[in-house]
Motif scaffolding. Structure first.
Motif, PDB file in Angstrom:
ATOM      1  N   VAL A 127       0.842  -1.207   0.000  1.00 51.63           N
ATOM      2  CA  VAL A 127       0.000   0.000   0.000  1.00 51.63           C
ATOM      3  C   VAL A 127       0.870   1.247   0.000  1.00 51.63           C
ATOM      4  N   LEU A 144      -4.637  -4.289  -4.123  1.00 47.47           N
ATOM      5  CA  LEU A 144      -3.749  -3.244  -3.610  1.00 47.47           C
ATOM      6  C   LEU A 144      -2.738  -2.882  -4.695  1.00 47.47           C
ATOM      7  N   TYR A 164      -7.675   2.051  -3.582  1.00 45.39           N
ATOM      8  CA  TYR A 164      -7.661   0.687  -4.099  1.00 45.39           C
ATOM      9  C   TYR A 164      -9.081   0.179  -4.301  1.00 45.39           C
TER      10      TYR A 164
END
Length: 78
Positions: free
Chosen positions: A30, A54, A36
């Motif tokens: 991340v 992600l 996302y």
């Protein structure tokens, strides 16, 4: 029909899994300013299970409180 949402790190931090967001940052899963896509997999009375896409190469199953998940914006695929 598929129900996609757009989640941010602040949402991920509120998931009901025992995910360590610091480890996710270090692994490159991340980034702080990114959003996302999350696909709703199962819905229950109190929670929702999603599969989150992600950063490239990273996917994660997450569980969110149903009230919190309802406030996350939908992802428009158009």
């Amino acid at each position: 029909m598929s129900n996609w949402k757009l989640i941010r790190v602040s949402d991920i931090m509120q998931n009901k899994n025992d995910l360590d967001i610091n480890k996710m940052y270090r692994a490159g899963a991340v980034n702080h300013n990114s959003a996302y896509r999350a696909l709703e997999i199962e819905t229950y009375e109190d929670f929702v299970k999603v599969l989150a896409q992600l950063e490239p190469g990273f996917e994660e199953y997450m569980v969110f409180d149903k009230n919190h998940y309802a406030n996350i914006p939908d992802f428009n695929q158009d």
